[in-house]
Design an enzyme around this catalytic site. Structure first.
Site, PDB file in Angstrom:
ATOM      1  N   ARG A  45      -0.177   1.929  -6.628  1.00 49.54           N
ATOM      2  CA  ARG A  45      -0.359   3.004  -5.452  1.00 49.54           C
ATOM      3  C   ARG A  45       1.283   3.363  -5.191  1.00 49.54           C
ATOM      4  NH1 ARG A  45       1.095   2.606   0.140  1.00 49.54           N
ATOM      5  NH2 ARG A  45      -0.351   4.047   1.400  1.00 49.54           N
ATOM      6  N   LYS A  69       9.648  -0.242  -1.748  1.00 51.48           N
ATOM      7  CA  LYS A  69       9.499  -1.250  -0.278  1.00 51.48           C
ATOM      8  C   LYS A  69      10.691  -1.868  -0.201  1.00 51.48           C
ATOM      9  CE  LYS A  69       4.568  -1.538   0.375  1.00 51.48           C
ATOM     10  NZ  LYS A  69       3.413  -2.633   0.177  1.00 51.48           N
TER      11      LYS A  69
END
Length: 300
Positions: A263, A229
Protein backbone atom coordinates in the site's frame (compact mmCIF):
# COMPACT_ATOMS: atom_id res chain seq x y z
CA UNK A 1 -10.06 -22.44 8.75
CA UNK A 2 -7.04 -20.96 7.00
CA UNK A 3 -6.17 -21.51 3.34
CA UNK A 4 -2.51 -21.35 2.31
CA UNK A 5 -3.58 -21.62 -1.33
CA UNK A 6 -5.85 -18.57 -1.09
CA UNK A 7 -4.14 -16.44 -3.73
CA UNK A 8 -7.07 -14.63 -5.33
CA UNK A 9 -9.41 -11.87 -4.22
CA UNK A 10 -12.99 -11.59 -5.42
CA UNK A 11 -13.39 -7.89 -6.20
CA UNK A 12 -16.99 -7.28 -7.26
CA UNK A 13 -17.04 -10.52 -9.23
CA UNK A 14 -13.59 -10.06 -10.77
CA UNK A 15 -10.83 -12.34 -9.52
CA UNK A 16 -7.55 -10.61 -8.76
CA UNK A 17 -4.60 -12.96 -8.53
CA UNK A 18 -2.06 -12.63 -5.73
CA UNK A 19 0.29 -15.19 -7.23
CA UNK A 20 2.61 -12.23 -7.68
CA UNK A 21 2.64 -9.19 -5.37
CA UNK A 22 0.51 -6.21 -6.33
CA UNK A 23 0.42 -2.50 -5.54
CA UNK A 24 -2.41 -0.62 -3.85
CA UNK A 25 -2.21 3.09 -4.62
CA UNK A 26 -3.34 5.59 -1.99
CA UNK A 27 -5.89 8.29 -2.84
CA UNK A 28 -5.92 10.64 0.10
CA UNK A 29 -8.93 12.95 0.48
CA UNK A 30 -8.16 14.02 4.03
CA UNK A 31 -7.07 17.63 4.63
CA UNK A 32 -4.60 16.67 7.39
CA UNK A 33 -2.57 13.67 6.22
CA UNK A 34 0.95 13.35 7.67
CA UNK A 35 2.30 13.39 4.09
CA UNK A 36 1.15 16.75 2.77
CA UNK A 37 2.06 16.02 -0.86
CA UNK A 38 -0.51 13.22 -0.96
CA UNK A 39 -3.45 15.48 -0.14
CA UNK A 40 -5.83 15.94 -3.07
CA UNK A 41 -7.87 19.09 -3.62
CA UNK A 42 -10.32 19.31 -6.50
CA UNK A 43 -11.42 17.09 -9.36
CA UNK A 44 -8.51 17.89 -11.68
CA UNK A 45 -5.97 16.79 -9.08
CA UNK A 46 -8.05 13.70 -8.41
CA UNK A 47 -8.19 12.66 -12.06
CA UNK A 48 -4.47 13.30 -12.38
CA UNK A 49 -3.85 11.07 -9.37
CA UNK A 50 -6.05 8.25 -10.70
CA UNK A 51 -4.41 8.46 -14.13
CA UNK A 52 -1.01 8.19 -12.45
CA UNK A 53 -2.07 5.11 -10.48
CA UNK A 54 -3.25 3.38 -13.63
CA UNK A 55 -0.28 4.42 -15.76
CA UNK A 56 2.24 3.28 -13.16
CA UNK A 57 0.63 -0.10 -12.54
CA UNK A 58 -1.57 0.01 -9.43
CA UNK A 59 -3.96 -2.93 -9.14
CA UNK A 60 -6.22 -1.32 -6.51
CA UNK A 61 -6.96 2.23 -5.39
CA UNK A 62 -7.37 2.76 -1.64
CA UNK A 63 -9.42 5.86 -0.81
CA UNK A 64 -9.26 7.34 2.67
CA UNK A 65 -11.08 10.32 4.18
CA UNK A 66 -10.14 9.91 7.86
CA UNK A 67 -6.57 10.72 8.84
CA UNK A 68 -5.08 8.00 11.05
CA UNK A 69 -1.87 9.83 11.87
CA UNK A 70 -1.07 9.90 15.61
CA UNK A 71 -3.21 12.49 17.34
CA UNK A 72 -5.40 13.09 14.30
CA UNK A 73 -8.66 14.97 14.79
CA UNK A 74 -11.77 12.82 14.93
CA UNK A 75 -14.42 13.46 12.26
CA UNK A 76 -18.00 12.23 12.06
CA UNK A 77 -19.18 9.48 9.74
CA UNK A 78 -21.23 12.09 7.85
CA UNK A 79 -18.13 14.19 7.24
CA UNK A 80 -16.19 11.10 6.20
CA UNK A 81 -18.85 10.21 3.62
CA UNK A 82 -19.04 13.81 2.42
CA UNK A 83 -15.30 13.76 1.73
CA UNK A 84 -15.45 10.34 0.03
CA UNK A 85 -18.48 10.83 -2.23
CA UNK A 86 -17.00 12.93 -5.07
CA UNK A 87 -13.97 10.64 -5.41
CA UNK A 88 -15.99 7.44 -5.31
CA UNK A 89 -18.41 8.79 -7.91
CA UNK A 90 -15.60 9.66 -10.32
CA UNK A 91 -13.96 6.29 -9.81
CA UNK A 92 -17.25 4.45 -10.37
CA UNK A 93 -18.33 6.46 -13.41
CA UNK A 94 -15.03 7.15 -15.18
CA UNK A 95 -12.60 4.44 -14.07
CA UNK A 96 -14.64 1.22 -13.72
CA UNK A 97 -11.57 -0.89 -14.57
CA UNK A 98 -9.81 0.12 -11.33
CA UNK A 99 -10.97 -1.81 -8.24
CA UNK A 100 -11.55 0.47 -5.25
CA UNK A 101 -10.92 -0.08 -1.55
CA UNK A 102 -12.18 2.31 1.11
CA UNK A 103 -10.08 2.93 4.20
CA UNK A 104 -12.64 3.16 7.02
CA UNK A 105 -13.30 1.66 10.45
CA UNK A 106 -17.02 2.48 10.36
CA UNK A 107 -19.59 -0.11 9.28
CA UNK A 108 -21.99 2.62 8.20
CA UNK A 109 -19.41 4.09 5.84
CA UNK A 110 -18.41 0.65 4.56
CA UNK A 111 -22.00 -0.31 3.72
CA UNK A 112 -22.68 3.03 2.04
CA UNK A 113 -19.51 2.85 -0.06
CA UNK A 114 -20.18 -0.69 -1.29
CA UNK A 115 -23.90 -0.27 -1.95
CA UNK A 116 -23.86 3.25 -3.41
CA UNK A 117 -20.56 3.23 -5.31
CA UNK A 118 -19.67 -0.42 -5.88
CA UNK A 119 -16.54 -0.33 -3.71
CA UNK A 120 -14.84 -3.72 -3.88
CA UNK A 121 -12.87 -3.89 -0.59
CA UNK A 122 -12.86 -2.46 2.93
CA UNK A 123 -9.59 -1.57 4.65
CA UNK A 124 -10.17 -1.29 8.42
CA UNK A 125 -7.31 0.11 10.51
CA UNK A 126 -9.05 -0.93 13.73
CA UNK A 127 -9.55 -4.61 12.91
CA UNK A 128 -13.21 -4.24 13.85
CA UNK A 129 -12.45 -2.86 17.32
CA UNK A 130 -13.92 0.62 16.75
CA UNK A 131 -17.29 -0.50 15.39
CA UNK A 132 -19.00 -3.68 16.68
CA UNK A 133 -21.12 -3.83 13.51
CA UNK A 134 -18.17 -4.05 11.12
CA UNK A 135 -17.76 -7.84 10.98
CA UNK A 136 -21.44 -8.61 10.38
CA UNK A 137 -21.56 -5.83 7.80
CA UNK A 138 -18.58 -7.26 5.90
CA UNK A 139 -20.18 -10.72 6.02
CA UNK A 140 -23.40 -9.32 4.54
CA UNK A 141 -21.58 -7.32 1.87
CA UNK A 142 -19.22 -10.22 1.01
CA UNK A 143 -16.28 -8.00 0.07
CA UNK A 144 -12.60 -8.63 0.89
CA UNK A 145 -11.61 -7.21 4.26
CA UNK A 146 -8.22 -5.87 5.32
CA UNK A 147 -7.81 -6.74 9.00
CA UNK A 148 -5.17 -4.48 10.53
CA UNK A 149 -3.50 -4.70 13.93
CA UNK A 150 -3.91 -1.63 16.11
CA UNK A 151 -4.48 -0.92 19.78
CA UNK A 152 -6.68 1.96 20.90
CA UNK A 153 -7.57 4.70 18.46
CA UNK A 154 -5.52 7.01 16.22
CA UNK A 155 -5.73 9.50 19.08
CA UNK A 156 -4.47 7.10 21.80
CA UNK A 157 -2.43 4.40 20.03
CA UNK A 158 0.93 6.03 20.74
CA UNK A 159 0.65 5.12 24.42
CA UNK A 160 -0.28 1.46 23.83
CA UNK A 161 3.02 -0.17 22.88
CA UNK A 162 3.59 -2.56 25.81
CA UNK A 163 3.81 -6.14 24.49
CA UNK A 164 4.84 -9.42 26.12
CA UNK A 165 6.10 -10.64 22.75
CA UNK A 166 5.32 -8.34 19.84
CA UNK A 167 4.74 -10.92 17.12
CA UNK A 168 3.03 -13.50 19.36
CA UNK A 169 0.66 -10.84 20.66
CA UNK A 170 -0.16 -9.76 17.10
CA UNK A 171 -0.74 -13.40 16.16
CA UNK A 172 -3.15 -13.83 19.06
CA UNK A 173 -4.99 -10.72 17.89
CA UNK A 174 -5.26 -12.02 14.32
CA UNK A 175 -6.20 -15.59 15.26
CA UNK A 176 -9.13 -14.43 17.39
CA UNK A 177 -10.46 -12.03 14.76
CA UNK A 178 -9.93 -14.27 11.74
CA UNK A 179 -11.87 -16.96 13.63
CA UNK A 180 -14.77 -14.55 14.18
CA UNK A 181 -14.79 -13.47 10.54
CA UNK A 182 -14.64 -17.06 9.31
CA UNK A 183 -17.58 -18.08 11.50
CA UNK A 184 -19.58 -15.24 9.97
CA UNK A 185 -18.77 -16.42 6.44
CA UNK A 186 -16.24 -13.80 5.36
CA UNK A 187 -14.18 -15.40 2.59
CA UNK A 188 -11.40 -12.96 1.70
CA UNK A 189 -9.36 -11.70 4.65
CA UNK A 190 -6.07 -9.84 4.19
CA UNK A 191 -3.79 -9.28 7.19
CA UNK A 192 -2.09 -5.93 7.78
CA UNK A 193 0.49 -5.99 10.65
CA UNK A 194 -0.12 -2.28 11.21
CA UNK A 195 3.27 -0.66 10.86
CA UNK A 196 3.24 2.67 12.67
CA UNK A 197 0.13 1.84 14.70
CA UNK A 198 0.58 1.18 18.43
CA UNK A 199 4.26 0.42 17.88
CA UNK A 200 7.48 2.19 18.70
CA UNK A 201 10.14 2.86 16.11
CA UNK A 202 12.11 -0.17 17.27
CA UNK A 203 9.01 -2.39 17.35
CA UNK A 204 8.24 -1.54 13.73
CA UNK A 205 11.62 -2.90 12.67
CA UNK A 206 11.29 -5.97 14.89
CA UNK A 207 7.91 -6.64 13.31
CA UNK A 208 9.30 -6.32 9.79
CA UNK A 209 12.22 -8.60 10.61
CA UNK A 210 9.86 -11.26 12.02
CA UNK A 211 6.92 -10.71 9.66
CA UNK A 212 7.25 -14.09 7.93
CA UNK A 213 6.40 -15.71 11.29
CA UNK A 214 2.84 -14.46 10.90
CA UNK A 215 2.22 -16.67 7.88
CA UNK A 216 3.66 -19.72 9.61
CA UNK A 217 0.49 -19.73 11.68
CA UNK A 218 -1.91 -17.73 9.48
CA UNK A 219 -1.23 -18.32 5.78
CA UNK A 220 -3.38 -15.44 4.57
CA UNK A 221 -2.31 -12.62 2.23
CA UNK A 222 -0.22 -9.92 3.89
CA UNK A 223 -0.67 -6.22 3.14
CA UNK A 224 2.19 -3.92 4.12
CA UNK A 225 1.80 -0.17 4.51
CA UNK A 226 5.11 1.52 5.30
CA UNK A 227 5.01 4.24 2.66
CA UNK A 228 6.84 7.38 3.87
CA UNK A 229 5.92 6.58 7.49
CA UNK A 230 7.72 7.73 10.61
CA UNK A 231 9.63 4.45 10.86
CA UNK A 232 11.49 5.74 7.79
CA UNK A 233 11.76 9.47 8.28
CA UNK A 234 12.37 9.43 12.04
CA UNK A 235 15.11 6.84 11.72
CA UNK A 236 16.82 8.72 8.89
CA UNK A 237 16.24 12.20 10.25
CA UNK A 238 14.37 13.38 7.15
CA UNK A 239 10.86 14.54 6.26
CA UNK A 240 8.06 12.39 4.79
CA UNK A 241 8.75 14.13 1.47
CA UNK A 242 12.34 12.80 1.62
CA UNK A 243 11.44 9.25 2.67
CA UNK A 244 10.93 7.55 -0.70
CA UNK A 245 14.31 5.84 -0.85
CA UNK A 246 13.89 4.39 2.63
CA UNK A 247 10.37 3.28 1.73
CA UNK A 248 11.62 1.35 -1.31
CA UNK A 249 14.20 -0.44 0.84
CA UNK A 250 11.52 -1.46 3.30
CA UNK A 251 9.37 -2.71 0.42
CA UNK A 252 12.17 -5.04 -0.65
CA UNK A 253 12.43 -6.49 2.86
CA UNK A 254 8.64 -6.82 3.09
CA UNK A 255 8.45 -8.73 -0.20
CA UNK A 256 11.15 -11.12 0.99
CA UNK A 257 9.06 -11.76 4.09
CA UNK A 258 5.85 -12.57 2.25
CA UNK A 259 4.04 -9.31 1.47
CA UNK A 260 1.47 -9.75 -1.28
CA UNK A 261 0.09 -6.18 -1.34
CA UNK A 262 2.12 -2.99 -0.99
CA UNK A 263 0.00 0.00 0.00
CA UNK A 264 1.87 3.05 -1.28
CA UNK A 265 1.88 6.72 -2.16
CA UNK A 266 4.38 6.14 -4.99
CA UNK A 267 3.25 3.39 -7.34
CA UNK A 268 6.08 3.27 -9.89
CA UNK A 269 8.90 2.67 -7.36
CA UNK A 270 6.84 -0.06 -5.67
CA UNK A 271 6.19 -1.77 -9.01
CA UNK A 272 9.93 -1.62 -9.70
CA UNK A 273 10.64 -3.17 -6.29
CA UNK A 274 8.33 -6.05 -7.17
CA UNK A 275 10.01 -6.55 -10.54
CA UNK A 276 13.44 -6.68 -8.93
CA UNK A 277 12.20 -9.04 -6.20
CA UNK A 278 10.72 -11.35 -8.84
CA UNK A 279 14.00 -11.37 -10.77
CA UNK A 280 15.70 -12.66 -7.60
CA UNK A 281 12.86 -14.97 -6.61
CA UNK A 282 13.93 -18.09 -8.58
CA UNK A 283 17.15 -18.23 -6.57
CA UNK A 284 17.58 -19.02 -2.91
CA UNK A 285 20.71 -18.67 -0.80
CA UNK A 286 21.13 -21.63 1.54
CA UNK A 287 24.26 -22.65 3.43
CA UNK A 288 26.33 -20.25 1.37
CA UNK A 289 25.18 -21.69 -1.97
CA UNK A 290 22.74 -20.37 -4.56
CA UNK A 291 20.00 -22.93 -5.19
CA UNK A 292 17.96 -22.62 -8.37
CA UNK A 293 14.26 -23.07 -7.73
CA UNK A 294 13.53 -24.68 -11.11
CA UNK A 295 16.64 -26.78 -11.59
CA UNK A 296 18.88 -29.11 -9.61
CA UNK A 297 21.91 -26.92 -10.19
CA UNK A 298 23.72 -25.02 -7.46
CA UNK A 299 26.64 -22.65 -7.58
CA UNK A 300 29.11 -21.97 -4.78
Amino acid sequence: MYRPDHLTLNLSGKLLSLERPIVMGIINVTPDSFYSTSRIAGESELRERIDTLLREGASIADVGAYSSRPGAEDVSSQEEMRRLAPTLQILRDEYPELPVSVDTFRAEVARWAVQEYGVAMINDISGGALDPEMYTTIAELQVPYVLMHMRGTPQTMGGQTDYRDLVLDILDYFIERVGQLTELGVHDVILDPGFGFSKTLEQNYELLARMSDLQTVLPLPLLVGVSRKSMVYRLLGVTPEEALNGTSILHAFALERGAKILRVHDVAPAVEAIRIYEAMHPYELKDGAIHYAHTNKSKL
